[in-house]
Design a protein around this motif. Structure first.
Motif, PDB file in Angstrom:
ATOM      1  N   ARG A   1      -1.564   5.906  -1.096  1.00 41.81           N
ATOM      2  CA  ARG A   1      -1.264   4.736  -0.281  1.00 41.81           C
ATOM      3  C   ARG A   1      -1.449   5.061   1.201  1.00 41.81           C
ATOM      4  O   ARG A   1      -1.622   6.216   1.578  1.00 41.81           O
ATOM      5  N   VAL A   2      -1.340   4.032   2.027  1.00 34.53           N
ATOM      6  CA  VAL A   2      -1.583   4.179   3.465  1.00 34.53           C
ATOM      7  C   VAL A   2      -0.720   5.289   4.076  1.00 34.53           C
ATOM      8  O   VAL A   2      -1.216   6.226   4.692  1.00 34.53           O
ATOM      9  N   ARG A   3       0.594   5.186   3.874  1.00 31.39           N
ATOM     10  CA  ARG A   3       1.496   6.157   4.480  1.00 31.39           C
ATOM     11  C   ARG A   3       1.271   7.556   3.902  1.00 31.39           C
ATOM     12  O   ARG A   3       1.317   8.557   4.619  1.00 31.39           O
ATOM     13  N   GLU A   4       1.013   7.594   2.607  1.00 35.12           N
ATOM     14  CA  GLU A   4       0.786   8.888   1.947  1.00 35.12           C
ATOM     15  C   GLU A   4      -0.429   9.605   2.526  1.00 35.12           C
ATOM     16  O   GLU A   4      -0.475  10.832   2.558  1.00 35.12           O
TER      17      GLU A   4
ATOM     18  N   ASP B   1       2.765   0.701   2.603  1.00 39.44           N
ATOM     19  CA  ASP B   1       2.647   1.061   1.192  1.00 39.44           C
ATOM     20  C   ASP B   1       1.446   0.421   0.508  1.00 39.44           C
ATOM     21  O   ASP B   1       1.367   0.372  -0.718  1.00 39.44           O
ATOM     22  N   ALA B   2       0.521  -0.075   1.328  1.00 39.15           N
ATOM     23  CA  ALA B   2      -0.643  -0.751   0.749  1.00 39.15           C
ATOM     24  C   ALA B   2      -1.618   0.261   0.154  1.00 39.15           C
ATOM     25  O   ALA B   2      -1.636   1.429   0.527  1.00 39.15           O
ATOM     26  N   VAL B   3      -2.423  -0.231  -0.787  1.00 43.28           N
ATOM     27  CA  VAL B   3      -3.496   0.576  -1.355  1.00 43.28           C
ATOM     28  C   VAL B   3      -4.621   0.616  -0.316  1.00 43.28           C
ATOM     29  O   VAL B   3      -4.950  -0.409   0.284  1.00 43.28           O
ATOM     30  N   VAL B   4      -5.183   1.778  -0.090  1.00 47.08           N
ATOM     31  CA  VAL B   4      -6.189   1.944   0.961  1.00 47.08           C
ATOM     32  C   VAL B   4      -7.365   0.985   0.780  1.00 47.08           C
ATOM     33  O   VAL B   4      -7.887   0.424   1.737  1.00 47.08           O
ATOM     34  N   GLU B   5      -7.746   0.805  -0.488  1.00 47.29           N
ATOM     35  CA  GLU B   5      -8.893  -0.044  -0.783  1.00 47.29           C
ATOM     36  C   GLU B   5      -8.726  -1.473  -0.262  1.00 47.29           C
ATOM     37  O   GLU B   5      -9.701  -2.148   0.032  1.00 47.29           O
ATOM     38  N   SER B   6      -7.465  -1.925  -0.136  1.00 49.02           N
ATOM     39  CA  SER B   6      -7.225  -3.307   0.274  1.00 49.02           C
ATOM     40  C   SER B   6      -7.367  -3.506   1.783  1.00 49.02           C
ATOM     41  O   SER B   6      -7.312  -4.632   2.265  1.00 49.02           O
TER      42      SER B   6
END
Lengths: 306, 270
Positions: free
Chosen positions: A92-95, A129-134
């Motif tokens: 995820r973004v933060r990760e 917490d978004a998925v990077v792809e989005s």
């Protein structure tokens, strides 16, 4: 103190010479650019500075160290924004920030403490917490920049930071880079956009076919290699070279492009009046300030963006 | 300031710091796995299904097999083979498909190499991850097999580190092979190497079944050494000859690690 010093720097891939003996020096706090078209050797130079590509010839020192022997120590103090984002799409973004910080040996607490402010800086707090792809292209770019800042680098390398972004996203990004510059981060970037080079660089080198063809501040380069203004004339003609005679003597220099003539003049409006007074009527006419594009055209006879 | 800050050389790094770099990649994989936990869990079932299909199902038809003059139930014979094979399969799965994706598609290693991690750290990190995962599977499998009554000896506990060694070898060599792959189609070659080993490495029937020439061929393959080692341990049949298996697998692993490190540097640090 110079953060980067390259002398006679070369990069070859077999017979192909990507970088052909360039000298560069970048001082701390400076904003430095490599301007040139695709294939000029900009990315190869950046990768050598980033210690991910061995130097083929000449000498290179980054933070005073030799990349051949001190790559991890150099990389520990660098931020790298590659041409393609190469974010970790399985995270995820933060990760992406958390994990990247751990590659630098930062403690979990340190990384966690830096993540919030960096996401805010990148205007991605809502996407934590978004998925990077989005993410949109601009967001991905900003996340890549935030990621590159996780180790609080003193030198940030940006390879074509705004290529592929829409105008609005580019301006947002430029604004972020200005802030970094103001905070004292040394920026080194490559670009084939002259407006970007003018906006962001204190000093730049113009590269063409692996060589440096000019060096200076954007303003001094324009003053040195172009006139104050440019008059662009578009004619209803298959070959604009035929119309050069019509404007003879008006400009210091005339450049023939496929779709227009460029007249390098001190006073664009005055020149346009002279053209009209001769009874020459172009389809369209535009007066603008000279740019780095004109400098490049002058130096190489070709346009930056083909 | 920077000119004076001579960086510590690689050898001067204190031990925990040297391990921290590969560990960061293991941590990354663990985080990624949280989002794909189902794949993670499914890895456990494959060998268990095989165990019951072969051991119980086929075992009912076969009865027992003769190994070194001893009659043993078929399930006891086949369980260690399944354990060794799953260590191989798991390691190969992690080090080929997953690594290929990271190498060619997600460009993960390219960004990782912009940080202080070196090719060796990537090889060590990825392979450690495959081993950790394999360790959990091996332990779980052994537990299931023991509860089912297919494990006669306590020496079987040593089968867990033995499987880690098998995993190390196959993960390292698998990852090295992956660096040569150009497209997903090349992944078929992996199956071409794995499947015969799975079927013929004295997994489903004793080595003595083969004519002498073929026995030599089978004994040259890495999985045979893994299977024979694990089988000896689960059956409590310890002897000095097992060290040959350990040595074979250790050399196999060392070669894989060396090749992987070299290849990653060659591919990405150009």
């Amino acid at each position: 103190m110079s953060l980067i010093r390259g002398t006679g720097l070369r990069k070859t891939f077999g017979d192909f010479v990507a970088v052909d003996g360039i000298d560069v020096e970048v001082a701390a706090g400076e904003s430095f650019g490599f301007l040139g078209p695709n294939g000029a050797g900009k990315t190869s130079t950046m990768r050598m500075i980033g210690a991910t590509s061995p130097v083929s010839g000449g000498q290179l020192r980054v933070f005073g160290m030799d990349p051949a022997t001190h790559a991890p120590a150099i990389k520990a103090r660098l931020g790298v924004v590659p041409q393609t984002d190469a974010l970790d799409e399985e995270l995820r973004v933060r990760e992406n920030l958390l994990v990247y910080g751990r590659y630098f040996g930062l403690s979990r607490e340190q990384v966690r403490a830096r993540t919030g402010p960096l996401l805010e800086f990148a205007q991605l707090t809502e996407k934590t917490d978004a998925v990077v792809e989005s993410l949109s292209g601009g967001m991905k770019r900003r996340l890549t920049i935030a990621r590159a800042l996780i180790n609080e680098p003193s030198l940030l390398l940006l390879d074509e930071p705004t290529t592929g972004l829409d105008p609005q996203a580019r301006h947002v990004l430029w604004d972020r880079l200005f802030r970094l510059k103001r905070d004292g981060v040394t920026l080194v970037l490559t670009t084939h956009y002259m407006d970007e080079a003018e906006q962001l660089c204190d000093r730049l080198v113009v590269m063409d076919r692996g060589r440096i063809v000019a060096e200076g501040s954007p303003r001094s380069l324009i003053a040195q290699h172009a006139s104050r203004e440019v008059l662009e004339l578009r004619f209803d003609a298959a070959d604009h070279a035929e119309r050069v005679a019509d404007v003879a003597g008006i400009a210091e220099r005339v450049e023939v492009l496929a779709d227009r003539l460029l007249l390098y003049v001190h006073d664009g409006d005055g020149a346009l009046e002279t053209v009209a007074a001769r009874g020459v009527h172009p389809l369209s006419a535009l007066v603008r300030r000279a740019s780095l594009e004109d400098v490049f055209l002058r130096l190489t006879g070709r346009s930056l963006v083909e | 300031m920077a000119t004076t800050s001579a960086a510590p050389s690689r050898r001067a790094l204190p031990f925990p710091v040297a391990l921290a770099r590969p560990a960061a990649l293991v941590e990354r994989n663990l985080r990624a796995a949280r989002h794909y936990w189902l794949t993670f869990v499914s890895g456990f079932f494959e060998p268990v299904f095989y165990l019951f299909a072969m051991g119980v199902g086929i075992g009912a038809l076969v009865g027992s097999v003769e190994v070194d003059g001893r009659e043993i139930p078929y399930a006891v014979f086949v369980a260690p083979a399944m354990m060794a094979t799953s260590a191989m399969n798991g390691a190969v799965y992690d080090s080929t498909g997953n690594v290929f994706y990271k190498l060619k598609h997600s460009k993960l290693y390219r960004s990782v190499l912009s940080t202080p991690l070196r090719p060796w750290d990537i090889a060590a990190g990825e392979i450690s991850w495959a081993l950790l995962r394999g360790l959990i599977y091996s332990a779980a499998f052994l537990l299931v097999a023991a509860v089912a009554g297919f494990v006669p000896s306590w020496w079987a506990l040593l089968a867990i580190p033995a499987c880690t060694l098998i995993g190390l070898g196959f993960a390292a060599v698998g990852m090295a092979a992956t660096t040569y792959m150009r497209s997903w189609n090349d992944m078929d070659y992996v199956q071409l190497a794995i499947l015969p080993m799975f079927l013929f490495s004295a997994t489903f029937y004793p080595l003595a079944t083969y004519p002498p020439v073929l026995q030599w061929v089978v004994q040259a393959t890495p999985l045979y050494h893994g299977v024979d080692l694990v089988r000896a341990l689960t059956m409590g049949d310890l002897h000095a000859g097992l060290l040959v298996h350990v040595a074979y697998l250790a050399v196999f692993s060392a070669f894989g690690l060396w090749a992987t490190t070299r290849r990653i540097g060659k591919l990405l640090l150009t």
